[in-house]
Design a protein around this motif. Structure first.
Motif, PDB file in Angstrom:
ATOM      1  N   VAL A 754       4.879  -3.937  -7.281  1.00  0.00           N
ATOM      2  CA  VAL A 754       4.951  -3.911  -5.826  1.00  0.00           C
ATOM      3  C   VAL A 754       5.572  -5.233  -5.404  1.00  0.00           C
ATOM      4  N   ALA A 757       6.702  -5.947  -0.260  1.00  0.00           N
ATOM      5  CA  ALA A 757       6.268  -4.809   0.558  1.00  0.00           C
ATOM      6  C   ALA A 757       5.896  -5.283   1.962  1.00  0.00           C
ATOM      7  N   HIS A 857      11.940   0.124   1.464  1.00  0.00           N
ATOM      8  CA  HIS A 857      10.843  -0.841   1.395  1.00  0.00           C
ATOM      9  C   HIS A 857       9.520  -0.142   1.078  1.00  0.00           C
ATOM     10  N   ALA A 858       8.754  -0.712   0.183  1.00  0.00           N
ATOM     11  CA  ALA A 858       7.377  -0.268  -0.053  1.00  0.00           C
ATOM     12  C   ALA A 858       6.482  -0.849   1.028  1.00  0.00           C
ATOM     13  N   THR A 859       5.294  -0.270   1.192  1.00  0.00           N
ATOM     14  CA  THR A 859       4.332  -0.779   2.167  1.00  0.00           C
ATOM     15  C   THR A 859       2.954  -0.903   1.545  1.00  0.00           C
ATOM     16  N   LYS A 886       1.800   1.695  -1.300  1.00  0.00           N
ATOM     17  CA  LYS A 886       1.647   1.425  -2.725  1.00  0.00           C
ATOM     18  C   LYS A 886       0.317   0.761  -3.062  1.00  0.00           C
TER      19      LYS A 886
END
Length: 988
Positions: A754, A757, A857-859, A886
Motif C-alpha cells: 500500500v 494511499a 490511487h489506493a485509499t 486497501k
C-alpha cells in the motif's frame, strides 16, 4: 515456522472435503488420502451425509471408488507422495478409545459418543460448559489433519491457553442464513461455480457440505399498518418487490445440496431456529454430539439460550464453512455471569436484558464467551434466556451461553420435540457432563472473570436514544430526555435550544387536528427476534392493551403502530388468549412475520407527519421492542429511538411521548373523565403467568412447524430453472454477477504493498456496520438512486438496500451512505459525503472513491475505537473493497468485522495503545504507505508494521491478522479465492 503452519493449513483444507455428499465431485488430489483415512476413521468419514439426513435431507456416504476414478494420471504421483507423507499420522482416530456406548433405559443404545469423562483429566471438570462443546468437537474431528491432538490439548488446558490467544480450528454442525445475508451468500456461491468452470475445474465442487437453513424474514416492510388486511397487503408488496430475489433463492434451494429454504411469511429466523431448527444434540450415523451453528446474522446467538453454541459470522466466513473449511478462531476467554434471586413483579425479561447489556458493555466482553450460572437460572424461562442470549452483539460478546438444564428440556417438549428425542438429549448431555442439574451439588468451574447480578435488583428500563447499551431506568426517563435535549450532539444529546424545547407543532392529519413536539412518539413497534419469541412479554403487551381499552384510552391515529410476530405460534396464543382483539383496537394489528422496524423496514410515515417533523426540525421518537436503535436505522425521521419491552411499547404509544414521568403523570384521560396512570394498565407477573399457562400450548408449535416448508400460494407459484449454473441477467437490478473473481488465475496474488494511499474517510469512535453497510431505504439523491433511475426504476420501486444485497453495483454505491455518519473531513457536517483530498471537492463517498480509482490511487480509512460494531454484515467489508479501500487503521475493531475485512483482502491495523489519529497529529489529508513485507514468509499475525505519511510522520501499528489462517486468506486476496483455488487443486 510459516512453512509448517502453511502446510498444516493445506492439510486442514484438504481433509475438509473428505465427507462431501456422493453427488458432489470430489477434489481429485484428495481421493487417495481420503481412502487411506476411511477405514480407521469410519465413524468420522461420511458424517456430513448423516448430518444431512438428521436435518431432513437425504444423503449417502461418499463414493470413494468413483472419486478415485476421476484422478488424472498426472495427478496420481503427487497424491501418492502426499499419501505416503501423511499416512503415518492418520492411521486411526486419535481418540477411538473413548468412543462410548450410550444405553437406552429400556435396552439397546441411542448410539455412541466421544466421552469427556473417559479422558480422566481433572482439568475438564473445571471447564466452562461452552468450552466443553469446543472440546468435544475437537476430539470428535481429531484426525491430525484438520484437528490435531495439540489442538485438543489447548482446549483442555483452556485456563492457561486462552489468555495467550491460542488458535484452534472449529467445525460447526450447521449454518444459518436469512435472506438479506443469504442472497449475497448464494450469489457468491453461484459466482464461485462460474469461476471454477472458467478455471477448467468442476463447478459442482462448489456446494454446501453441511446443512444450511435459510429463512426468508428480512424483506417484509410495514407499508400497511392499522389494518386487519395488513399481513396480506404487506406480503403482496413484499413479493412484488422481491419476486426476482425470491426466485433466485428458490433456484438455490434446488441447485445446491443441503440447503433448506423457509419461505416468506413463516417467521423470524432466530425464533424459527429456537422453536424448530435447533437440534441441541445430533444423532448421526449412530454418533451423538452437540448441536452448534454459525449464522450470517449477529443475533444467531439467540440459540445459546437453548444450550446450543452459536454465534454470528460474516457471510464470507459462513460461505467458507459451508464449503468445508474449518473455522479458525482464537480460544476465547469466558466471563462467568452469576444470577441470583428472582425478578420482581412487573419487571420483564427486556428490563433484565437491558441491565445485563449495560453491565457487560462496562465490563468489556468483546471476543469472549459469557456463560450464565447460579441459582437464579432456574427462575428464568427459556424465552427469558433466549432474550438475553439474543442481545450478545449488543453487549459485545461472541455468545451469551445458557447450559442445558430441566428448563431447556421442558421447552423442547413444549415446542413439539418428541419425548424420545428429549430423552436422548438429556441422557447424552448428562453422560458427557454437559447438563446442569440444580438438585446436585454445584461443581466449581473456572472463568476468566466474574460478574454477579441479583435479579431482584432489576428495575423497569428503556435504552436509548441512540445505542442499545445506554440504559435508562423508567423512573428517570423524563429527566434523561430533558438532559438529552440539552446535551451537545452525541450519543446522549440533541443540542436543542432551551427556548425551542417545548414548542408544539400543529398539523392536519386526514381532516383532524394533530400535534407533535420534541419527544413525540411517531413509531411504536412490537418487532424483532429479541422479544417476539417471549410469550410473557407478548401476552403482557396484550394485557396492557386490554386494560387501556377497558379504561377508555386509545393510541393517537398518527402514531404508526405495528406488531410483527416472530412466528405463527405467537398469533395462535394471542388469539387463544383473546388479547389480539385489544391490540387491534390500539392499532397493533399484525403486519407480517419477519424483521420489520428493527432493521429499518418501518415503511413510510404519513406525509403529514413527515412534513411536520422535517419542516420544524422536530426530534421525533420511535419506541420498539427490538435490539438495535443506532441513529438512522429505525427510520430517517426518528432521531430518538428507544428499546423497550412490548408492554412498554404499548404504554408509550398510549402516552404519545417519551417526555413523561410514568410514576407522577397520567398517561391520558379515561372514558369516565378520570386520569389514567401507568400503574392502572400495568399487569402483574402473576397475571401474565396465568395467561401464559392457559394460552401457550404444545399443539400450537406442532401445527405451525408441520407446515412451515409448504410455503404460501405466492411462493409456490414461483417457477425457477433447474440448471446448476445461474443465468445472470445483465438488466437485473437485484441479482448481479459480482466482480470478485473476474481476473482470477490459479496463482495466488500474494501480499500487495500500500503506497501513497489517500484517506477516503476519517472517523472517530463507534462507527458501526450500520454506518458502513448499506441499510434501510435508498435516499432519492444518493448514487444508488441515480443508478436505479438510469435503469428505469421508479422511486416507489427502489425498495431497500437490504433487499438489493445481491447487486454489488447498488451496494457499492450505498457503502458509507448512512445519513447520520460523521466524517471528520466535513467539520461537523453529518452525512454520506467526504472530501476528495487532491481537489478539496466535497463528493458522495462513492463518487470520491471512483475518482480515486480512476486516478490510480489506493485509499485507506482512519477510525477510532470499536470500528465495525453492530450486526455482522458482509457488505461492510465487501463494499469498502469495491470502493478500493486497501487498509483500515483503527484504535480497535469489532470481532466479526475485523475478520470480514481480512476475508475481503483489506488490511486491518490497530494504533498502539494510547495513540490514535488525533494524538499522532493526522488530519487525513496526508498520503499513507504501509510497510508490509512483500514476502509472505516474513509476515506474522500480530506483528508491528510501520506506516509513513508524505509529510514525514511515521508511526507503528499492530497488524491484525490474528491467525495464520487469516494470513493464508490474505495471500490469496480473500477467503473465497482461497477456497476456489483449494477446490481447484492449487496448493497454498
Amino acid at each position: 515456522m510459516y512453512k509448517a503452519a502453511n502446510a498444516r493449513l493445506l492439510l486442514r483444507s484438504l481433509s475438509s472435503n473428505s465427507t462431501a455428499p456422493a453427488s458432489v465431485p470430489v477434489n481429485p488430489r484428495l481421493a487417495s488420502a481420503r481412502l487411506a483415512l476411511s477405514r480407521p476413521c469410519g465413524a468420522w468419514v461420511g458424517r456430513r451425509s448423516g448430518l444431512v439426513r438428521a436435518a431432513g435431507w437425504s444423503g449417502t456416504r461418499p463414493r470413494f471408488a468413483g472419486a478415485r476414478a476421476q484422478i488424472g494420471a498426472a495427478a496420481v504421483p503427487a497424491v501418492e507422495r502426499f499419501q505416503r507423507r501423511m499416512a503415518t499420522q492418520a492411521t486411526e482416530h486419535a481418540f477411538k478409545d473413548i468412543l462410548t456406548s450410550l444405553p437406552k433405559p429400556g435396552g439397546g443404545e441411542y448410539g455412541k459418543f466421544y466421552s469427556l469423562p473417559a479422558l480422566n483429566d481433572p482439568r475438564i471438570d473445571k471447564l466452562p460448559y461452552s468450552i466443553r462443546i469446543l472440546l468435544e468437537s475437537a476430539i470428535r474431528n481429531c484426525d491430525n489433519f484438520q484437528v490435531t491432538k495439540n489442538d485438543v490439548e489447548k482446549i483442555i488446558d483452556w485456563e492457561n491457553t486462552s489468555p495467550k490467544l491460542a488458535e484452534i480450528p472449529f467445525k460447526p454442525a450447521r449454518v444459518l442464513l436469512q435472506d438479506f445475508t443469504g442472497v449475497p451468500a448464494v450469489v457468491d456461491l453461484a459466482a464461485m461455480r462460474d469461476a471454477m468452470a472458467k478455471l477448467g475445474s468442476d463447478a459442482n465442487k462448489i456446494n454446501p457440505l453441511v446443512p444450511v437453513d435459510l429463512v426468508i424474514d428480512h424483506s417484509v416492510q410495514v407499508d400497511v399498518a392499522r389494518s386487519l388486511n395488513a399481513v396480506q397487503a404487506n406480503m403482496e408488496l413484499e413479493f412484488s418487490r422481491n419476486k426476482e430475489r425470491f426466485g433466485f433463492l428458490k433456484w438455490g434451494s434446488s441447485a445446491f445440496q443441503n440447503m433448506l429454504v423457509v419461505p416468506p411469511g413463516s417467521g423470524i429466523v432466530h425464533q424459527v431456529n429456537l422453536e424448530y431448527l435447533g437440534r441441541v444434540v445430533f444423532n448421526t450415523d449412530g454418533i451423538l454430539y452437540p448441536d452448534s451453528v454459525v449464522g450470517t446474522d449477529s443475533h444467531t446467538t439467540m440459540i445459546d439460550g437453548l444450550g446450543v453454541a452459536g454465534w454470528g459470522v460474516g457471510g464470507i466466513e459462513a460461505e467458507a464453512t459451508m464449503l468445508g473449511q474449518p473455522m479458525s478462531m482464537v480460544l476465547p476467554g469466558v466471563v462467568g455471569f452469576k444470577l441470583t434471586g428472582k425478578l420482581r413483579s412487573g419487571v420483564t425479561a427486556t428490563d433484565l436484558v437491558l441491565t445485563v447489556t449495560q453491565m457487560l458493555r462496562k465490563h468489556g466482553v468483546v471476543g469472549k464467551f459469557v456463560e450464565f450460572y447460579g441459582e437464579g437460572m432456574g427462575k428464568l424461562s427459556l424465552a427469558d434466556r433466549a432474550t438475553i442470549a439474543n442481545m450478545s452483539p449488543e453487549y459485545g460478546a461472541t455468545m451469551g451461553f445458557f447450559p442445558v438444564d430441566h428448563v431447556t428440556l421442558d421447552y423442547l417438549k413444549l415446542t413439539g420435540r418428541s419425548d424420545e428425542t428429549v430423552s436422548m438429549i438429556e441422557a447424552y448431555l448428562r453422560a458427557n457432563k454437559m447438563f446442569v442439574d440444580y438438585n446436585e451439588p454445584p461443581t466449581e468451574r473456572i472463568y476468566s472473570s466474574y460478574l454477579e447480578l441479583d435479579l431482584d435488583e432489576v428495575v423497569p428500563s428503556m435504552s436509548g436514544p441512540k445505542r442499545p447499551h445506554d440504559r435508562v431506568p423508567l423512573k428517570e426517563m423524563k429527566s434523561d430526555w430533558h438532559a438529552c435535549l440539552d446535551n451537545k450532539v452525541g450519543f446522549k444529546g440533541f443540542a436543542v435550544p432551551k427556548e425551542q424545547q417545548d414548542k408544539a407543532v400543529k398539523f392536519d392529519f386526514h381532516g383532524q387536528p394533530a400535534d407533535i413536539k420534541h419527544g413525540s412518539v411517531v413509531i411504536a413497534a412490537i418487532t424483532s427476534c429479541t422479544n417476539t419469541s417471549n410469550p410473557s412479554v407478548m401476552l403482557g403487551a396484550g394485557l396492557v392493551a386490554k386494560k387501556a381499552c377497558e379504561l377508555g384510552l386509545e393510541v393517537k391515529p398518527w402514531v404508526k403502530t405495528s406488531l410483527a410476530p416472530g412466528s405463527g405460534v405467537v398469533t395462535k396464543y394471542l388469539l387463544q388468549s383473546g388479547l389480539q382483539e385489544y391490540l387491534n383496537q390500539q392499532g397493533f394489528h399484525i403486519v407480517g412475520y419477519g424483521c420489520t422496524t428493527c432493521i429499518g423496514n418501518s415503511g413510510d410515515l404519513d406525509e403529514s407527519v413527515s412534513a411536520a417533523i422535517t419542516e420544524n426540525d422536530v426530534v421525533a421518537a420511535a419506541v420498539l421492542s427490538g435490539n438495535r436503535n443506532f441513529e438512522g436505522r429505525v427510520h430517517p425521521l426518528t432521531r430518538a429511538n428507544y428499546l423497550a419491552s412490548p408492554p412498554l411499547v404499548v404504554a408509550y404509544a398510549l402516552a404519545g411521548t417519551v417526555d413523561i414521568d410514568f410514576e407522577k403523570e397520567p398517561i391520558g384521560i379515561g372514558k369516565d373523565g378520570k386520569e389514567v396512570y401507568f400503574r392502572d394498565i400495568w399487569p402483574s407477573t402473576e397475571e401474565i403467568a396465568q395467561v401464559v399457562q392457559s394460552s401457550v400450548l404444545p399443539d400450537m408449535f406442532k401445527g405451525t412447524y408441520e407446515a412451515i416448508t409448504k410455503g404460501n400460494p405466492m411462493w409456490n407459484q414461483l417457477t425457477v430453472p433447474e440448471a446448476s449454473l445461474y443465468s445472470w441477467d445483465s438488466k437485473s437490478t437485484y441479482i448481479h454477477e459480482p466482480p470478485y473473481f473476474k481476473d482470477m488465475t490459479m496463482s495466488p496474488p500474494g501480499p500487495s504493498a500500500v503506497k501513497d494511499a489517500y484517506c477516503l474517510l476519517n472517523f472517530g469512535d463507534s462507527i458501526t456496520t450500520d454506518h458502513i453497510s448499506p441499510a434501510g431505504s435508498i435516499h432519492k439523491d444518493s448514487p444508488a438512486a441515480k443508478y436505479l433511475m438510469e435503469r428505469g426504476v421508479d422511486r416507489k420501486d427502489f425498495n431497500s438496500y437490504g433487499s438489493r444485497r445481491g447487486n454489488d453495483e447498488i451496494m457499492a454505491r450505498g457503502t458509507f451512505a448512512n445519513i447520520r455518519i460523521v466524517n471528520k473531513f466535513l467539520n461537523g457536517e453529518v452525512g454520506p459525503k467526504t472530501i476528495h483530498v487532491p481537489t478539496g471537492e466535497k463528493l458522495y463517498v462513492f463518487d470520491a472513491a471512483m475518482r480515486y480509482k480512476s486516478e490510480g490511487h489506493a485509499t485507506i480509512i482512519l477510525a477510532g475505537a470499536e470500528y465495525g460494531s453492530g450486526s455482522s454484515r458482509d457488505w461492510a467489508a465487501k463494499g469498502p473493497m469495491l470502493l478500493g479501500v486497501k487498509a483500515v487503521i483503527a484504535k480497535s475493531f469489532e470481532r466479526i468485522h475485523r475478520s470480514n475485512l481480512v476475508g475481503m483482502g483489506i488490511i486491518p491495523l490497530c494504533f498502539k495503545a494510547g495513540e490514535d489519529a488525533d494524538s499522532l497529529g493526522l488530519t487525513g489529508h496526508e498520503r499513507y504507505s504501509i510497510d508490509l513485507p512483500a514476502n509472505l514468509s516474513e509476515i506474522r499475525p500480530g506483528q508491528d508494521v510501520t506506516v509513513t505519511s508524505d509529510n514525514g510522520k511515521s508511526f507503528t501499528c499492530t497488524l491484525r491478522f490474528d491467525t495464520e489462517v487469516e494470513l493464508a486468506y490474505f495471500n490469496h486476496g480473500g477467503i473465497l479465492p482461497y477456497v476456489i483455488r483449494n477446490l481447484a487443486g492449487v496448493q497454498n
